[in-house]
Motif scaffolding. Structure first.
Motif, PDB file in Angstrom:
ATOM      1  N   ALA A 179       6.402 -34.544 -15.428  1.00 14.52           N
ATOM      2  CA  ALA A 179       7.161 -34.445 -15.087  1.00 14.52           C
ATOM      3  C   ALA A 179       7.765 -34.182 -17.225  1.00 14.52           C
ATOM      4  O   ALA A 179       8.736 -33.507 -17.245  1.00 14.52           O
ATOM      5  CB  ALA A 179       9.106 -35.046 -14.934  1.00 14.52           C
ATOM      6  N   GLY A 180       6.357 -33.830 -18.024  1.00 17.22           N
ATOM      7  CA  GLY A 180       7.011 -33.841 -19.015  1.00 17.22           C
ATOM      8  C   GLY A 180       7.498 -35.215 -20.301  1.00 17.22           C
ATOM      9  O   GLY A 180       7.851 -35.285 -20.949  1.00 17.22           O
ATOM     10  N   SER A 181       7.772 -36.439 -19.769  1.00 13.35           N
ATOM     11  CA  SER A 181       8.294 -37.437 -20.248  1.00 13.35           C
ATOM     12  C   SER A 181       6.923 -38.400 -21.561  1.00 13.35           C
ATOM     13  O   SER A 181       8.034 -38.838 -22.165  1.00 13.35           O
ATOM     14  CB  SER A 181       8.462 -38.233 -18.791  1.00 13.35           C
ATOM     15  OG  SER A 181       7.345 -39.100 -18.512  1.00 13.35           O
ATOM     16  N   SER A 182       6.126 -37.677 -21.187  1.00 11.98           N
ATOM     17  CA  SER A 182       5.376 -38.356 -21.887  1.00 11.98           C
ATOM     18  C   SER A 182       5.195 -37.754 -23.498  1.00 11.98           C
ATOM     19  O   SER A 182       4.362 -37.672 -24.269  1.00 11.98           O
ATOM     20  CB  SER A 182       3.513 -39.110 -21.331  1.00 11.98           C
ATOM     21  OG  SER A 182       3.551 -39.585 -20.268  1.00 11.98           O
ATOM     22  N   GLY A 183       5.595 -36.428 -23.454  1.00 11.83           N
ATOM     23  CA  GLY A 183       5.779 -35.180 -24.454  1.00 11.83           C
ATOM     24  C   GLY A 183       4.144 -34.625 -24.730  1.00 11.83           C
ATOM     25  O   GLY A 183       4.028 -34.504 -25.833  1.00 11.83           O
ATOM     26  N   PHE A 184       3.592 -34.995 -23.888  1.00 13.53           N
ATOM     27  CA  PHE A 184       2.128 -34.062 -23.787  1.00 13.53           C
ATOM     28  C   PHE A 184       1.843 -33.574 -22.490  1.00 13.53           C
ATOM     29  O   PHE A 184       1.617 -34.835 -21.530  1.00 13.53           O
ATOM     30  CB  PHE A 184       0.717 -34.965 -24.388  1.00 13.53           C
ATOM     31  CG  PHE A 184       0.804 -36.072 -24.165  1.00 13.53           C
ATOM     32  CD1 PHE A 184      -0.609 -36.215 -23.558  1.00 13.53           C
ATOM     33  CD2 PHE A 184       1.253 -37.323 -24.500  1.00 13.53           C
ATOM     34  CE1 PHE A 184      -0.841 -37.457 -22.798  1.00 13.53           C
ATOM     35  CE2 PHE A 184       0.831 -38.798 -23.766  1.00 13.53           C
ATOM     36  CZ  PHE A 184      -0.186 -38.740 -22.778  1.00 13.53           C
ATOM     37  N   ASP A 185       0.233 -32.679 -22.433  1.00  4.10           N
ATOM     38  CA  ASP A 185      -0.204 -32.574 -21.467  1.00  4.10           C
ATOM     39  C   ASP A 185      -1.408 -32.671 -21.379  1.00  4.10           C
ATOM     40  O   ASP A 185      -1.991 -32.156 -21.803  1.00  4.10           O
ATOM     41  CB  ASP A 185       0.415 -31.781 -20.478  1.00  4.10           C
ATOM     42  CG  ASP A 185       0.118 -31.606 -19.087  1.00  4.10           C
ATOM     43  OD1 ASP A 185      -0.948 -31.741 -18.681  1.00  4.10           O
ATOM     44  OD2 ASP A 185       0.564 -31.155 -17.994  1.00  4.10           O
ATOM     45  N   PRO A 186      -1.976 -33.791 -21.173  1.00  5.37           N
ATOM     46  CA  PRO A 186      -3.804 -33.894 -21.434  1.00  5.37           C
ATOM     47  C   PRO A 186      -4.116 -32.513 -20.425  1.00  5.37           C
ATOM     48  O   PRO A 186      -5.987 -32.082 -20.600  1.00  5.37           O
ATOM     49  CB  PRO A 186      -4.139 -34.953 -20.518  1.00  5.37           C
ATOM     50  CG  PRO A 186      -3.147 -35.133 -19.488  1.00  5.37           C
ATOM     51  CD  PRO A 186      -1.590 -35.181 -19.602  1.00  5.37           C
ATOM     52  N   GLU A 187      -3.881 -31.925 -19.563  1.00  7.51           N
ATOM     53  CA  GLU A 187      -4.467 -30.850 -19.573  1.00  7.51           C
ATOM     54  C   GLU A 187      -3.375 -29.204 -19.694  1.00  7.51           C
ATOM     55  O   GLU A 187      -3.642 -28.286 -18.407  1.00  7.51           O
ATOM     56  CB  GLU A 187      -5.082 -30.838 -18.044  1.00  7.51           C
ATOM     57  CG  GLU A 187      -6.136 -31.804 -17.515  1.00  7.51           C
ATOM     58  CD  GLU A 187      -6.351 -32.735 -17.396  1.00  7.51           C
ATOM     59  OE1 GLU A 187      -6.712 -33.783 -18.336  1.00  7.51           O
ATOM     60  OE2 GLU A 187      -5.098 -32.939 -16.923  1.00  7.51           O
ATOM     61  N   GLY A 188      -2.818 -29.168 -20.716  1.00  5.39           N
ATOM     62  CA  GLY A 188      -2.082 -28.283 -20.353  1.00  5.39           C
ATOM     63  C   GLY A 188      -2.813 -27.150 -21.622  1.00  5.39           C
ATOM     64  O   GLY A 188      -3.871 -26.730 -21.687  1.00  5.39           O
ATOM     65  N   PHE A 189      -2.554 -25.900 -21.251  1.00  7.71           N
ATOM     66  CA  PHE A 189      -2.768 -25.045 -22.167  1.00  7.71           C
ATOM     67  C   PHE A 189      -3.221 -24.847 -23.083  1.00  7.71           C
ATOM     68  O   PHE A 189      -4.558 -24.506 -24.073  1.00  7.71           O
ATOM     69  CB  PHE A 189      -1.748 -23.319 -22.365  1.00  7.71           C
ATOM     70  CG  PHE A 189      -2.522 -21.941 -22.440  1.00  7.71           C
ATOM     71  CD1 PHE A 189      -2.472 -21.168 -21.362  1.00  7.71           C
ATOM     72  CD2 PHE A 189      -2.223 -21.917 -23.543  1.00  7.71           C
ATOM     73  CE1 PHE A 189      -3.698 -20.116 -21.681  1.00  7.71           C
ATOM     74  CE2 PHE A 189      -2.570 -21.012 -23.945  1.00  7.71           C
ATOM     75  CZ  PHE A 189      -3.552 -19.408 -22.704  1.00  7.71           C
ATOM     76  N   VAL A 190      -3.083 -25.300 -24.384  1.00 11.32           N
ATOM     77  CA  VAL A 190      -3.729 -25.791 -25.542  1.00 11.32           C
ATOM     78  C   VAL A 190      -4.952 -26.153 -25.402  1.00 11.32           C
ATOM     79  O   VAL A 190      -5.376 -25.592 -25.993  1.00 11.32           O
ATOM     80  CB  VAL A 190      -3.017 -25.793 -27.007  1.00 11.32           C
ATOM     81  CG1 VAL A 190      -3.484 -26.407 -27.902  1.00 11.32           C
ATOM     82  CG2 VAL A 190      -1.785 -25.197 -26.869  1.00 11.32           C
ATOM     83  N   ASN A 191      -4.601 -27.692 -24.305  1.00  7.40           N
ATOM     84  CA  ASN A 191      -5.763 -28.549 -24.878  1.00  7.40           C
ATOM     85  C   ASN A 191      -7.466 -27.264 -23.874  1.00  7.40           C
ATOM     86  O   ASN A 191      -7.801 -27.691 -23.727  1.00  7.40           O
ATOM     87  CB  ASN A 191      -5.456 -29.269 -23.265  1.00  7.40           C
ATOM     88  CG  ASN A 191      -4.669 -30.362 -24.141  1.00  7.40           C
ATOM     89  OD1 ASN A 191      -4.382 -29.754 -25.527  1.00  7.40           O
ATOM     90  ND2 ASN A 191      -4.544 -32.015 -23.937  1.00  7.40           N
ATOM     91  N   MET A 192      -6.578 -26.331 -22.372  1.00  5.48           N
ATOM     92  CA  MET A 192      -7.789 -25.528 -22.505  1.00  5.48           C
ATOM     93  C   MET A 192      -8.119 -24.634 -23.149  1.00  5.48           C
ATOM     94  O   MET A 192      -9.404 -24.671 -22.934  1.00  5.48           O
ATOM     95  CB  MET A 192      -6.783 -24.933 -20.915  1.00  5.48           C
ATOM     96  CG  MET A 192      -6.749 -25.433 -19.706  1.00  5.48           C
ATOM     97  SD  MET A 192      -4.974 -24.598 -18.745  1.00  5.48           S
ATOM     98  CE  MET A 192      -5.060 -25.812 -16.921  1.00  5.48           C
ATOM     99  N   ILE A 193      -7.660 -24.393 -23.696  1.00  2.18           N
ATOM    100  CA  ILE A 193      -8.946 -23.603 -24.695  1.00  2.18           C
ATOM    101  C   ILE A 193      -9.600 -24.171 -25.632  1.00  2.18           C
ATOM    102  O   ILE A 193     -10.190 -24.051 -25.950  1.00  2.18           O
ATOM    103  CB  ILE A 193      -7.760 -22.910 -25.864  1.00  2.18           C
ATOM    104  CG1 ILE A 193      -6.240 -22.007 -25.073  1.00  2.18           C
ATOM    105  CG2 ILE A 193      -7.998 -22.153 -26.685  1.00  2.18           C
ATOM    106  CD1 ILE A 193      -6.897 -21.009 -24.408  1.00  2.18           C
ATOM    107  N   SER A 194      -9.229 -25.473 -26.130  1.00  5.73           N
ATOM    108  CA  SER A 194      -9.917 -26.943 -27.295  1.00  5.73           C
ATOM    109  C   SER A 194     -11.611 -26.766 -26.117  1.00  5.73           C
ATOM    110  O   SER A 194     -11.960 -26.739 -26.867  1.00  5.73           O
ATOM    111  CB  SER A 194      -9.560 -28.021 -27.093  1.00  5.73           C
ATOM    112  OG  SER A 194      -9.535 -28.376 -28.069  1.00  5.73           O
ATOM    113  N   ALA A 195     -10.712 -27.005 -24.713  1.00  6.00           N
ATOM    114  CA  ALA A 195     -12.035 -27.716 -23.893  1.00  6.00           C
ATOM    115  C   ALA A 195     -12.401 -26.311 -24.326  1.00  6.00           C
ATOM    116  O   ALA A 195     -14.247 -26.653 -23.203  1.00  6.00           O
ATOM    117  CB  ALA A 195     -11.914 -27.799 -22.377  1.00  6.00           C
TER     118      ALA A 195
END
Length: 358
Positions: A179-195
């Motif tokens: 729910a966003g409480s960590s301040g990051f998403d390991p599979e977020g959109f920017v991470n998808m691009i990096s992957a």
């Protein structure tokens, strides 16, 4: 004309999946190498998912070598996104769509796979695909450096990420990781691009492996793998290895490690036949490799079930996991119990030539 099936791909994929079953089932506490790094760092567990992604790219190249079936591609993308949402419901043990996480591992596969196919229709030559892979990580490095000037130590922190602001804008807090409480998403959109670094590099290697006009394939794989590792180590001087944000150094080094291992196995199995397809280890790992999608995600669903479903044992309500722990108190033994279960499933399905694909 495409050559015979490349056994080393299935074997390496199988090794990655067996390792993923073990580390996923290993109860918490101790064994730091078999845990994800808290933030910066690189462990054995951190290697698993990017290796799987790189091999996913290899498979994409082989599957689409004769041309892209766009209808099949869009169907696959849609199903991966749909299954990703259903998977999130199961592992979160909730069907509340108002708080359903939209991002996830299957979603990353769907988007990265689609982008890879689109990009490789425009960039078709192998050296340029590899250059594109490295360029994505280079641009991401500049992005992280440029947006981390206000972070502690001038490097990205869990509570100081520009990429998370993008994820919030696209999905809103309640539909992100925890729910966003960590301040990051390991599979977020920017991470998808990096992957895409991992998947594109894998795609280029897939083309190398199936092209008959390319000689010295083993040496080529080892050199490319070594090059990615070297560049990743150089990039780590600015932003260290970090799976949570899929840092450039992380994506490049894990890609290089996967390609290097694949090169070694290709030489042992497909080139020199030191390990034949009848070898028990090869058969075992191939069984996992050919049903990698089922086992990689099925293991997490099974672990969710055993941790959530309760049984009445000796007048007490206990989860299935608690009951299993009583019979197998050792953490390593408990993890191997799940490896054994999936080994039986994989071998039976392999002997009957039953494989789950999307």
């Amino acid at each position: 004309m495409i050559q015979k099936r490349i056994e080393s791909i299935d074997v390496l994929r199988g090794f990655v999946v067996v390792l993923s079953v073990f580390v996923s089932a290993l109860p918490y506490g101790g064994y730091p190498l078999f845990r994800h790094a808290e933030w910066y760092g690189l462990t054995i567990t951190d290697f698993i998912f990017p290796a799987f992604l790189t091999l996913f790219g290899v498979g994409l190249a082989i599957a689409n070598f004769k041309g892209v079936n766009w209808k099949k591609l869009m169907r696959r993308t849609f199903l991966l996104l749909l299954f990703g949402l259903l998977f999130n419901m199961i592992v979160s043990w909730s069907i509340d769509i108002h708080n359903l996480r939209f991002t996830g591992v299957l979603q990353l596969f769907a988007i990265a796979g689609l982008f890879t196919i689109l990009l490789t229709r425009l960039v078709t030559r192998i050296p340029y695909i590899l250059l594109l892979s490295i360029s994505i990580s280079t641009l991401y490095l500049f992005f992280l450096i440029g947006t981390s000037q206000t972070c502690g130590g001038l490097i990205p922190q869990a509570d100081c990420l520009a990429s998370f602001k993008i994820d919030r804008f696209l999905f809103t807090d309640v539909h992100l990781y925890r729910a966003g409480s960590s301040g990051f998403d390991p599979e977020g959109f920017v991470n998808m691009i990096s992957a895409l670094t991992n998947v594109l590099a894998g795609y280029a290697i897939g083309l190398i492996l199936i092209r008959k006009d390319i000689n010295k394939k083993t040496m080529t794989l080892l050199l490319i793998g070594g090059l990615f590792i070297l560049i990743g180590c150089v990039f780590s001087q600015w932003i260290d290895f970090n799976k949570r944000i899929w840092s450039p150094s992380f994506s490049l080094v894990t890609t290089g490690m996967t390609l290097f291992l694949l090169g070694c196995l290709y030489w042992l199995i497909d080139k020199k036949n030191f390990l034949t397809k009848q070898n028990p280890v090869v058969v075992y790992l191939t069984a996992f490799g050919k049903n990698s999608l089922l086992i990689y995600f099925g293991k997490l669903i099974l672990l969710t079930f055993v941790s959530k479903i309760t049984l009445n044992v000796i007048g007490m309500d206990s989860t299935i996991a608690d009951v299993l722990h009583r019979f197998v108190p050792s953490k390593v033994g408990y993890a191997f119990l799940f490896v054994l279960f999936w080994s039986v499933v994989a071998i039976i399905m392999h002997l009957n030539k039953k494989y789950v694909k999307v």
